[in-house]
Design an enzyme around this catalytic site. Structure first.
Site, PDB file in Angstrom:
ATOM      1  N   THR A  68       1.724   1.205  -1.915  1.00 41.71           N
ATOM      2  CA  THR A  68       1.952   0.366  -0.743  1.00 41.71           C
ATOM      3  C   THR A  68       0.705   0.276   0.138  1.00 41.71           C
ATOM      4  O   THR A  68      -0.114   1.202   0.158  1.00 41.71           O
ATOM      5  CB  THR A  68       3.120   0.966   0.064  1.00 41.71           C
ATOM      6  OG1 THR A  68       3.197   0.322   1.332  1.00 41.71           O
ATOM      7  CG2 THR A  68       2.924   2.452   0.325  1.00 41.71           C
ATOM      8  N   ASP A  69       0.630  -0.796   0.924  1.00 47.01           N
ATOM      9  CA  ASP A  69      -0.464  -0.909   1.899  1.00 47.01           C
ATOM     10  C   ASP A  69      -0.276   0.059   3.070  1.00 47.01           C
ATOM     11  O   ASP A  69      -1.207   0.276   3.850  1.00 47.01           O
ATOM     12  CB  ASP A  69      -0.589  -2.356   2.412  1.00 47.01           C
ATOM     13  CG  ASP A  69       0.670  -2.891   3.085  1.00 47.01           C
ATOM     14  OD1 ASP A  69       1.692  -2.171   3.121  1.00 47.01           O
ATOM     15  OD2 ASP A  69       0.623  -4.025   3.596  1.00 47.01           O
ATOM     16  N   GLU A  70       0.935   0.620   3.201  1.00 48.29           N
ATOM     17  CA  GLU A  70       1.191   1.495   4.359  1.00 48.29           C
ATOM     18  C   GLU A  70       0.366   2.780   4.329  1.00 48.29           C
ATOM     19  O   GLU A  70       0.237   3.458   5.344  1.00 48.29           O
ATOM     20  CB  GLU A  70       2.684   1.845   4.438  1.00 48.29           C
ATOM     21  CG  GLU A  70       3.535   0.626   4.656  1.00 48.29           C
ATOM     22  CD  GLU A  70       4.937   0.928   5.148  1.00 48.29           C
ATOM     23  OE1 GLU A  70       5.211   2.059   5.567  1.00 48.29           O
ATOM     24  OE2 GLU A  70       5.763   0.005   5.101  1.00 48.29           O
ATOM     25  N   TYR A  99       7.336   8.390   4.807  1.00 51.23           N
ATOM     26  CA  TYR A  99       7.288   7.559   3.593  1.00 51.23           C
ATOM     27  C   TYR A  99       5.843   7.288   3.176  1.00 51.23           C
ATOM     28  O   TYR A  99       5.447   7.563   2.038  1.00 51.23           O
ATOM     29  CB  TYR A  99       8.021   6.223   3.823  1.00 51.23           C
ATOM     30  CG  TYR A  99       7.652   5.161   2.803  1.00 51.23           C
ATOM     31  CD1 TYR A  99       8.061   5.273   1.471  1.00 51.23           C
ATOM     32  CD2 TYR A  99       6.882   4.051   3.153  1.00 51.23           C
ATOM     33  CE1 TYR A  99       7.709   4.318   0.524  1.00 51.23           C
ATOM     34  CE2 TYR A  99       6.530   3.083   2.215  1.00 51.23           C
ATOM     35  CZ  TYR A  99       6.948   3.224   0.906  1.00 51.23           C
ATOM     36  OH  TYR A  99       6.589   2.275  -0.028  1.00 51.23           O
ATOM     37  N   LYS A 102       3.666   8.488  -0.153  1.00 52.68           N
ATOM     38  CA  LYS A 102       3.034   7.562  -1.098  1.00 52.68           C
ATOM     39  C   LYS A 102       1.526   7.829  -1.181  1.00 52.68           C
ATOM     40  O   LYS A 102       0.930   7.760  -2.250  1.00 52.68           O
ATOM     41  CB  LYS A 102       3.289   6.107  -0.677  1.00 52.68           C
ATOM     42  CG  LYS A 102       4.707   5.628  -0.817  1.00 52.68           C
ATOM     43  CD  LYS A 102       5.243   5.605  -2.240  1.00 52.68           C
ATOM     44  CE  LYS A 102       4.614   4.557  -3.111  1.00 52.68           C
ATOM     45  NZ  LYS A 102       5.295   4.459  -4.444  1.00 52.68           N
TER      46      LYS A 102
HETATM   47  P1  NAD Z   1      13.850   0.445  -4.118  1.00 47.06           P
HETATM   48  O1  NAD Z   1      14.228   1.488  -3.133  1.00 47.06           O
HETATM   49  O2  NAD Z   1      14.560  -0.865  -4.104  1.00 47.06           O
HETATM   50  O3  NAD Z   1      13.991   1.028  -5.597  1.00 47.06           O
HETATM   51  C1  NAD Z   1      13.578   2.316  -5.946  1.00 47.06           C
HETATM   52  C2  NAD Z   1      14.230   2.686  -7.277  1.00 47.06           C
HETATM   53  O4  NAD Z   1      13.772   3.997  -7.648  1.00 47.06           O
HETATM   54  C3  NAD Z   1      15.747   2.756  -7.222  1.00 47.06           C
HETATM   55  O5  NAD Z   1      16.308   2.084  -8.327  1.00 47.06           O
HETATM   56  C4  NAD Z   1      16.053   4.243  -7.277  1.00 47.06           C
HETATM   57  O6  NAD Z   1      17.309   4.543  -7.878  1.00 47.06           O
HETATM   58  C5  NAD Z   1      14.885   4.756  -8.109  1.00 47.06           C
HETATM   59  N1  NAD Z   1      14.603   6.171  -7.882  1.00 47.06           N
HETATM   60  C6  NAD Z   1      14.526   6.825  -6.698  1.00 47.06           C
HETATM   61  N2  NAD Z   1      14.282   8.132  -6.900  1.00 47.06           N
HETATM   62  C7  NAD Z   1      14.176   8.306  -8.242  1.00 47.06           C
HETATM   63  C8  NAD Z   1      13.903   9.445  -9.058  1.00 47.06           C
HETATM   64  N3  NAD Z   1      13.698  10.655  -8.553  1.00 47.06           N
HETATM   65  N4  NAD Z   1      13.877   9.261 -10.413  1.00 47.06           N
HETATM   66  C9  NAD Z   1      14.099   8.043 -10.948  1.00 47.06           C
HETATM   67  N5  NAD Z   1      14.366   6.942 -10.214  1.00 47.06           N
HETATM   68  C10 NAD Z   1      14.397   7.073  -8.876  1.00 47.06           C
HETATM   69  O7  NAD Z   1      12.280   0.244  -3.944  1.00 47.06           O
HETATM   70  P2  NAD Z   1      11.388  -1.072  -4.138  1.00 47.06           P
HETATM   71  O8  NAD Z   1      11.337  -1.789  -2.864  1.00 47.06           O
HETATM   72  O9  NAD Z   1      11.792  -1.746  -5.385  1.00 47.06           O
HETATM   73  O10 NAD Z   1       9.951  -0.385  -4.345  1.00 47.06           O
HETATM   74  C11 NAD Z   1       9.501  -0.013  -5.646  1.00 47.06           C
HETATM   75  C12 NAD Z   1       8.114   0.606  -5.533  1.00 47.06           C
HETATM   76  O11 NAD Z   1       7.221  -0.339  -4.940  1.00 47.06           O
HETATM   77  C13 NAD Z   1       8.055   1.846  -4.642  1.00 47.06           C
HETATM   78  O12 NAD Z   1       7.181   2.767  -5.242  1.00 47.06           O
HETATM   79  C14 NAD Z   1       7.501   1.338  -3.324  1.00 47.06           C
HETATM   80  O13 NAD Z   1       6.795   2.353  -2.664  1.00 47.06           O
HETATM   81  C15 NAD Z   1       6.588   0.242  -3.808  1.00 47.06           C
HETATM   82  N6  NAD Z   1       6.355  -0.859  -2.848  1.00 47.06           N
HETATM   83  C16 NAD Z   1       7.403  -1.517  -2.276  1.00 47.06           C
HETATM   84  C17 NAD Z   1       7.169  -2.587  -1.423  1.00 47.06           C
HETATM   85  C18 NAD Z   1       8.299  -3.355  -0.770  1.00 47.06           C
HETATM   86  O14 NAD Z   1       8.043  -4.202   0.090  1.00 47.06           O
HETATM   87  N7  NAD Z   1       9.553  -3.140  -1.146  1.00 47.06           N
HETATM   88  C19 NAD Z   1       5.849  -2.984  -1.147  1.00 47.06           C
HETATM   89  C20 NAD Z   1       4.795  -2.271  -1.744  1.00 47.06           C
HETATM   90  C21 NAD Z   1       5.064  -1.228  -2.596  1.00 47.06           C
HETATM   91  O1  DAU Z   2       4.140  -2.772   3.488  1.00 47.36           O
HETATM   92  C1  DAU Z   2       4.828  -2.398   2.340  1.00 47.36           C
HETATM   93  C2  DAU Z   2       6.103  -1.669   2.715  1.00 47.36           C
HETATM   94  O2  DAU Z   2       6.991  -2.652   3.242  1.00 47.36           O
HETATM   95  C3  DAU Z   2       6.749  -0.935   1.539  1.00 47.36           C
HETATM   96  O3  DAU Z   2       5.893   0.078   1.122  1.00 47.36           O
HETATM   97  C4  DAU Z   2       8.102  -0.343   1.940  1.00 47.36           C
HETATM   98  O4  DAU Z   2       8.731   0.228   0.811  1.00 47.36           O
HETATM   99  C5  DAU Z   2       8.969  -1.467   2.486  1.00 47.36           C
HETATM  100  O5  DAU Z   2      10.210  -0.948   2.936  1.00 47.36           O
HETATM  101  C6  DAU Z   2       8.261  -2.188   3.627  1.00 47.36           C
HETATM  102  O6  DAU Z   2       8.154  -1.330   4.801  1.00 47.36           O
HETATM  103  P1  DAU Z   2       8.417  -1.886   6.291  1.00 47.36           P
HETATM  104  O7  DAU Z   2       8.763  -0.770   7.142  1.00 47.36           O
HETATM  105  O8  DAU Z   2       7.313  -2.794   6.694  1.00 47.36           O
HETATM  106  O9  DAU Z   2       9.703  -2.817   5.959  1.00 47.36           O
HETATM  107  P2  DAU Z   2      11.090  -3.043   6.726  1.00 47.36           P
HETATM  108  O10 DAU Z   2      11.787  -4.165   6.023  1.00 47.36           O
HETATM  109  O11 DAU Z   2      11.839  -1.784   6.924  1.00 47.36           O
HETATM  110  O12 DAU Z   2      10.606  -3.562   8.142  1.00 47.36           O
HETATM  111  C7  DAU Z   2       9.763  -4.704   8.269  1.00 47.36           C
HETATM  112  C8  DAU Z   2       9.424  -4.861   9.738  1.00 47.36           C
HETATM  113  O13 DAU Z   2      10.610  -5.254  10.442  1.00 47.36           O
HETATM  114  C9  DAU Z   2       8.964  -3.579  10.409  1.00 47.36           C
HETATM  115  O14 DAU Z   2       7.961  -3.896  11.371  1.00 47.36           O
HETATM  116  C10 DAU Z   2      10.206  -3.046  11.110  1.00 47.36           C
HETATM  117  C11 DAU Z   2      10.965  -4.312  11.460  1.00 47.36           C
HETATM  118  N1  DAU Z   2      12.436  -4.217  11.437  1.00 47.36           N
HETATM  119  C12 DAU Z   2      13.032  -3.682  10.345  1.00 47.36           C
HETATM  120  C13 DAU Z   2      14.398  -3.581  10.270  1.00 47.36           C
HETATM  121  C14 DAU Z   2      15.077  -2.987   9.060  1.00 47.36           C
HETATM  122  C15 DAU Z   2      13.174  -4.704  12.501  1.00 47.36           C
HETATM  123  O15 DAU Z   2      12.623  -5.214  13.507  1.00 47.36           O
HETATM  124  N2  DAU Z   2      14.530  -4.613  12.443  1.00 47.36           N
HETATM  125  C16 DAU Z   2      15.186  -4.062  11.366  1.00 47.36           C
HETATM  126  O16 DAU Z   2      16.432  -3.987  11.379  1.00 47.36           O
END
Ligand code: NAD
Ligand code: DAU
Length: 351
Positions: free
Chosen positions: A131-133, A156, A160
């Site tokens: 992630t960019d975080e 989180y 990562k």
């Molecule tokens: P998600 O939470 O939707 O899915 C995560 C999956 O991992 C789930 O199916 C869960 O059951 C599985 N999991 C959790 N713990 C596990 C374990 N111990 N063993 C096996 N499986 C396990 O997450 P996502 O949003 O699909 O993100 C996937 C990846 O991409 C993550 O590594 C996250 O950090 C990264 N990422 C997400 C975003 C985003 O915006 N969602 C952006 C950048 C990077």
């Molecule tokens: O940047 C990549 C990341 O983006 C991933 O690594 C994470 O897995 C993914 O969850 C996401 O993180 P954020 O914290 O940015 O996403 P989230 O959807 O939780 O929140 C997006 C923005 O919206 C953040 O600034 C918080 C705000 N927010 C979120 C929720 C859930 C609200 O204002 N209200 C809300 O109810």
């Protein structure tokens, strides 16, 4: 790459990646999907894939922290590639209960790396999805590049960051063939409705308040999930081993703007009976502790070296996303009720 172990394939991005690889990409090998099925993992996301791609798609309910099971899978399926999506992914949950984040994101990645090291002779690539975080928070100027120092702010992002460091270290120390991608915020089909965009879509459809943290000025850089999947696949195929690639949409939006755009699109695509705008559901709530102000990715390395670029705009991606949630009411009901978790118990727990 013929036998790819995808971890976390029943989550949001993993599901989209597996669908893309089997249906749309130049890939004719097998996918072995290992997922622990936490609250975020839903094997029904891929139930049709299991039928259509029998012999090329396999699902195993397992924990990435369990090295014996992963070792057995290496032997059974002749795994040559790992793509590691499995993680605890929600920042707010990590603030309330960080334990699982440390366990899965750090120890789980470590455990996978150790199994990979034991099978180095048969391993073509270990791709780590991150992630960019990890870079922390930006002010109103500047961008994250691959050279930006890590400065994670939430449990989180810290977990990562630790996993990224381990992956890089295994390349430097043991010569493990690795690539890492650091992506910005994704949205699209199958996203669990705890994250901003699906939460706002579903709350708005149910006439519930739309909780915006603080003043809604925090900025995120949005990318439609299929564009992320295509980037990951490009990096896996052509990325230089040992390298990191940033992935982003060049699509910065303040949260309040995002929520207002969603309201306006919903008003157009599914107007309320009384026709009043959904923006009246927006409610400002207490801010997230340690809330990163701004993320913005400089993805020029990926654009120039690997010729990648996003195909969806924010508007086209959001329209597709909203339409998907409107068309998948049953999925939404099951996810919101937690019903799929009891289905998981019946189908997989004894295996
Ligand atoms: P998600 O939470 O939707 O899915 C995560 C999956 O991992 C789930 O199916 C869960 O059951 C599985 N999991 C959790 N713990 C596990 C374990 N111990 N063993 C096996 N499986 C396990 O997450 P996502 O949003 O699909 O993100 C996937 C990846 O991409 C993550 O590594 C996250 O950090 C990264 N990422 C997400 C975003 C985003 O915006 N969602 C952006 C950048 C990077
Ligand atoms: O940047 C990549 C990341 O983006 C991933 O690594 C994470 O897995 C993914 O969850 C996401 O993180 P954020 O914290 O940015 O996403 P989230 O959807 O939780 O929140 C997006 C923005 O919206 C953040 O600034 C918080 C705000 N927010 C979120 C929720 C859930 C609200 O204002 N209200 C809300 O109810």
């Amino acid at each position: 790459m013929q036998n790819i172990l995808v971890t976390g394939g029943c989550g949001f991005i993993g599901t989209n990646f597996i669908r893309f690889l089997l249906s749309d990409a130049d890939f004719d090998g097998r996918i072995i999907n290992v997922d622990k099925l936490t609250y975020a993992g839903n094997p029904q996301n891929l139930a049709d894939i299991e039928d259509v791609f029998r012999g090329r798609y396999f699902f195993i309910m397992a924990d990435i922290c369990d090295p014996q099971t992963i070792t057995d899978l290496f032997a059974k399926y002749k795994i040559d590639t790992i793509c590691n999506f499995a993680a605890e992914s929600h920042v707010d949950r990590s603030i309330v209960e960080p334990d699982a984040f440390i366990k899965t994101n750090i120890e789980g990645t470590f455990s996978l790396l150790e199994v990979a090291r034991d099978h180095q002779d048969q391993l073509i690539l270990f791709h780590h999805v991150s992630t960019d975080e990890v870079y922390g928070s930006l002010g109103s100027e500047g961008y994250f590049t691959e050279e930006t120092p890590y400065k994670p702010n939430s449990p989180y992002s810290a977990s990562k960051a630790a996993s990224d460091h381990l992956v890089r270290a295994y390349h430097k120390t043991y010569g493990l063939p690795v690539t890492i991608s650091n992506c910005s915020n994704n949205y699209g089909p199958y996203q669990f409705p705890e994250k901003l965009i699906p939460l706002m879509i579903l709350n708005a459809l149910e006439e519930k308040p739309l909780p915006v943290y603080g003043e809604g000025r925090n900025i995120r850089d949005w990318l439609y999930v299929s564009d992320h999947c295509k980037a990951v696949w490009k990096i896996m195929q052509d990325g230089k081993r040992g390298q990191t690639y940033n992935i982003g949409g060049r699509c910065e939006k303040a949260n309040l703007d995002t929520v207002e755009i969603i309201c306006d699109l919903l008003d157009e695509m599914q107007p309320r009976a009384h026709k009043r705008p959904r923006r009246d559901l927006i409610k400002f709530v207490k801010d997230r502790p340690g809330h990163d102000f701004r993320y913005a990715i400089d993805c020029s390395k990926l654009e120039t070296e690997l010729d990648w670029g996003p195909e969806e705009t924010f508007e086209s991606g959001l329209r597709k996303t909203i339409q998907w949630y409107l068309d998948h009411k049953e999925w939404v009901e099951r996810v919101k009720s937690g019903e799929y978790l009891s289905w998981v118990k019946q189908h997989y727990e004894d295996i």
